[in-house]
Design a protein around this motif. Sequence first.
Motif, PDB file in Angstrom:
ATOM      1  N   THR A 113       0.592  -1.388   0.212  1.00 49.69           N
ATOM      2  CA  THR A 113       0.007  -0.076  -0.210  1.00 49.69           C
ATOM      3  C   THR A 113       1.053   1.118  -0.147  1.00 49.69           C
ATOM      4  OG1 THR A 113      -1.534  -1.525   1.327  1.00 49.69           O
ATOM      5  CG2 THR A 113      -1.329   0.953   1.066  1.00 49.69           C
ATOM      6  N   PHE A 114       1.923   1.149   1.051  1.00 52.22           N
ATOM      7  CA  PHE A 114       2.299   2.268   1.084  1.00 52.22           C
ATOM      8  C   PHE A 114       3.461   2.926  -0.763  1.00 52.22           C
ATOM      9  CE2 PHE A 114       7.160   3.654   0.741  1.00 52.22           C
ATOM     10  CZ  PHE A 114       7.243   4.994   1.854  1.00 52.22           C
ATOM     11  N   TRP A 116       2.496   1.780  -3.800  1.00 55.42           N
ATOM     12  CA  TRP A 116       1.254   2.716  -4.637  1.00 55.42           C
ATOM     13  C   TRP A 116       0.964   3.617  -4.044  1.00 55.42           C
ATOM     14  CZ3 TRP A 116       0.942   0.601  -8.647  1.00 55.42           C
ATOM     15  CH2 TRP A 116       0.492  -0.770  -8.827  1.00 55.42           C
ATOM     16  N   LEU A 117       1.379   4.128  -2.782  1.00 54.39           N
ATOM     17  CA  LEU A 117       1.159   5.448  -2.472  1.00 54.39           C
ATOM     18  C   LEU A 117       2.111   5.876  -2.883  1.00 54.39           C
ATOM     19  CD1 LEU A 117      -0.747   6.468  -0.501  1.00 54.39           C
ATOM     20  CD2 LEU A 117       0.735   6.518   1.480  1.00 54.39           C
ATOM     21  N   TYR A 218     -10.031  -3.717   4.066  1.00 53.93           N
ATOM     22  CA  TYR A 218      -9.595  -2.383   4.888  1.00 53.93           C
ATOM     23  C   TYR A 218      -9.121  -1.624   4.595  1.00 53.93           C
ATOM     24  CZ  TYR A 218      -9.738   0.430   8.393  1.00 53.93           C
ATOM     25  OH  TYR A 218      -9.484   2.129   9.782  1.00 53.93           O
ATOM     26  N   VAL A 219      -7.128  -2.575   4.730  1.00 52.39           N
ATOM     27  CA  VAL A 219      -6.855  -1.478   4.375  1.00 52.39           C
ATOM     28  C   VAL A 219      -5.825  -0.567   3.331  1.00 52.39           C
ATOM     29  CG1 VAL A 219      -3.910  -1.456   4.217  1.00 52.39           C
ATOM     30  CG2 VAL A 219      -4.986  -2.819   5.525  1.00 52.39           C
ATOM     31  N   ALA A 222      -8.632   2.214   2.484  1.00 51.92           N
ATOM     32  CA  ALA A 222      -8.687   2.919   3.349  1.00 51.92           C
ATOM     33  C   ALA A 222      -7.643   4.463   2.709  1.00 51.92           C
ATOM     34  CB  ALA A 222      -8.087   2.960   5.143  1.00 51.92           C
ATOM     35  N   VAL A 223      -6.389   3.524   2.724  1.00 52.40           N
ATOM     36  CA  VAL A 223      -5.471   4.690   2.122  1.00 52.40           C
ATOM     37  C   VAL A 223      -5.389   5.520   0.805  1.00 52.40           C
ATOM     38  CG1 VAL A 223      -3.110   4.374   1.852  1.00 52.40           C
ATOM     39  CG2 VAL A 223      -3.245   3.098   4.355  1.00 52.40           C
TER      40      VAL A 223
END
Lengths: 282, 270
Positions: A113-114, A116-117, A218-219, A222-223
């Motif tokens: 996720t980080f 992709w951010l 969820y994760v 949400a991000v």
Amino acid sequence: MHTLSRHIHPGWLIIAPLLVLVVALYLGPILNILWLSVTDPEPGFGNYAKLGESDALIRIVWTTVRICIITTVFSVTLGYSIAYAMVHCHQRQKNYMLTLLLVSFWISILVRTFSWLMLLGRKGLVNGTLENIGLIAEPIAFMRNELGVLIGMVHYMIPYAVLPLLVSMQSLDTRVMDASRNLGASGTQTFWRIYLPLTLPGLVASTLLVFILSLGFYVTPAVLGGGKVLMVAEYISVQLLVTLKWGTAAMLAAIMLAGVLAMLWVMSRFMKLSTVFGGAAR
Amino acid sequence: MTPGLFAKFNRVGAWVLLLFLVTPALIAIPVSLTPKRFLSMPKGELSLRHFEKLFTSEEWLSSFFQSGVIAVSTSLLATFLGTLCAIGLWRVSSKYSELVRAFLLLPLIIPQIISAMAFYRLWIPLGLLDSYAGLILAHTILAAPMVLITVSASLATFDPRLEQASKNLGASNWTTMRRVILPSIKPGVFAGALFAFILSWDEIVVTLFISKYSVYTLPRRMWNGIRENTDPTVAAAAVVLIAITLIAFVIFSIMSRRSAKSEAPEGGNK
């Protein structure tokens, strides 16, 4: 003791510790939540009625279902392509492919996720690169919208889609396809009329597995949704941790749970569940 | 089927997809080396200051430590309970035991947000919120099904006549378990322990609900970092996590290759 063991297999003695733990600390509170959904704040089906009254709730449920369907379609289609390629190539190449698949499976969801951010942000690598080579003038909004959530979710779900398909394709009798070709069918015909129907159980299992996992995700939403894309899981967490409304959250959880169990039941008609999980756990 | 044009095309597509699965995570590496104080791609100059911060910051170190303690305890407990349970289910193998098996696998497939709710709900009255015991118990329930699966897979290839032979030769139940069954299902037990460790090490959703201040695991700290989205130390932590994942993966591959090799000659003799 002897009369007891005549009726009860001694094996149950070593099953008991885990079973008791799960029943007491997991099943118990889940039943309690189901109970809460019809008793909090007051007895009755008020919480469920909200689903028909509140536009916000309907929007959240609809967003969740829509995102889950799109994620599932993409993950399973792409997963099918990967599984097909893996089954139809040399052992060596297959091993490399499997390694990549499993490594991606193992990389922490937070790390992904980080990443992709960093990649998708307004000043992220993707937008930066596209601007540098002059393809776009304005950064594309990849994040804080459904596109970002979908990219993150599909990326996460593909390995889960591949594994049941792989199990199903590997157990196929390839002579059936040879027979089809010998009888004059073209490769395309053989694929659509023989191969695809034969892999249908794997396809169903993979579809339902991905859909179930997406439902409670969820994760990533949400991000990458950045508060703009509200899905059921995040809504539940806000209800519990911020506004402390157990009733609504319990109702949503109950519906989600019913959906998941129904899908599991359908799935068990098509495939032994332990094979799916067995594959997924590797 | 002979590989047609479509199959070749598909194979290239599959490789592209597989690379798409793995490569995005690698962006953490350059970001972690940025000399700036905020999250950015380094331009020219590289610096290890964020790794230095990661390994000297008390907060991050305590998170590494706490996650380690919780993951190791979870792995041991889940492996113990899961292995026993798998052997029990294998021995009983009746209609009821298959039902119980299906039930025990549920924590793996029920959405984590629901599991989180359940634990949160029960941990409040039990006073287990924000404690090691609470996290270890919750993670154990989530991880035990993994062990159940891997051990059951090993048991499926175990010849039940060996157990019979051991008992006929006078060994007690306990001796049979320790000297006959356990050694032959060792690969499944180790795989289960490793999976349980990873699950706990990486678990965030349940952890978000049932931990607050005194227990602050690594995923929890990363989650915070990601939400704040400024401090490059998160990138350094991500790189460390990727490295750990790869090491665990290599160990696992070597282990499973070794166990495959040791099984192969037996199969040949049959």
